[in-house]
Design a protein around this motif. Sequence first.
Motif: not given
Length: 342
Positions: A252-274
């Motif tokens: 909503g507005g200027d915000e985005f939300a991503i759901l990542l099933p079967n994903t560890t926090q370190s894997e999610a952080l890699l996506i943030c870096r990308r």
Amino acid sequence: MFDITSGVGVNLLTVHRFFQILVLAVLAGAATWLLIYLHKKARYERRRLELALVGNKLGVWNWSFKKGFAINDRRYAEMLGYGTDGAAGLFRLASDHVHPEDRPRMRADLDRYLADASEHVETEFRLRDASGNWRWVLARGVTVSRDRRGRPTLVIGITVDITEQKRVQQRLWELSYTDPVTGLHNRAYFDEKLKELDREDALPLSVIMGDLNSLKYTNDAYGHYTGDSLLVSAANIIRDSCRSTDIVTRWGGDEFAILLPNTTQSEALLICRRIRAACAKAGLRPVELSVSLGVATRDSMNQPLEEVVKSAEDWMYRHKVQERRGTQKRWAGLAKRSANLK
């Protein structure tokens, strides 16, 4: 001596038999006329039914306790584009004409109908047409006969082509769950998927919250068209940086939300870096593209999903404050420039 009474008796008997024959002839004629009338009327009604079936893309089928599900109706073949000769054989539940994903549901619906002793059965499934495409159909049937225990022994029904109806429903569904600016799924879709992923086999479940920096300043300085362009650019980068199994939405507005099933926090952080690297590479458009990101991960079903989402949002706002401090001077100059615009 001549007996007058005997002659009268014979004449009366003859007249009586004549009237009997006459009545029988009239009844026979009337019965013949009635049969002809009913035959013509039945043929007329049958023709009307055939025209209605052809005009509405309907096919007739039957199910019997001995033979199972079968189709002998040429209209069924015509509905699927096989031509009038395509109905020579029987289509059965195990045939390739029924979509493999729909066969278990069809059997379950039929078994439930037989067990509940209902008067009718209804199910939707897909059939392969002559072109190899899958067409959605709706099948409805009614019980014609039962055995002594009340179990159906013969069911007759019709099947209606509902492909266009399904397409309209799919389009309406897409519109209700799609953000019109970015083309991403919207908040309603995020909430729906969040409920679906509230299960153990989705763990670890990571959530990334993102906030597009400087959108308000962009709208004020360059207009909402440029602001929308910035939103679309951010949405494309986020989507391209994620995997096919990730669920990317505009919160909503200027915000985005991503759901990542079967994903560890370190894997999610890699996506943030990308995402950050892709934003930095995008350069000025005319504003520098930057997204503040926050991550949280659910490792146990004991963690409420709402708290995980809130934690990701809190980390996003912390990063946003830090990133905003580094751009205050640049935006002060931009604000001064926008004030001088006519």
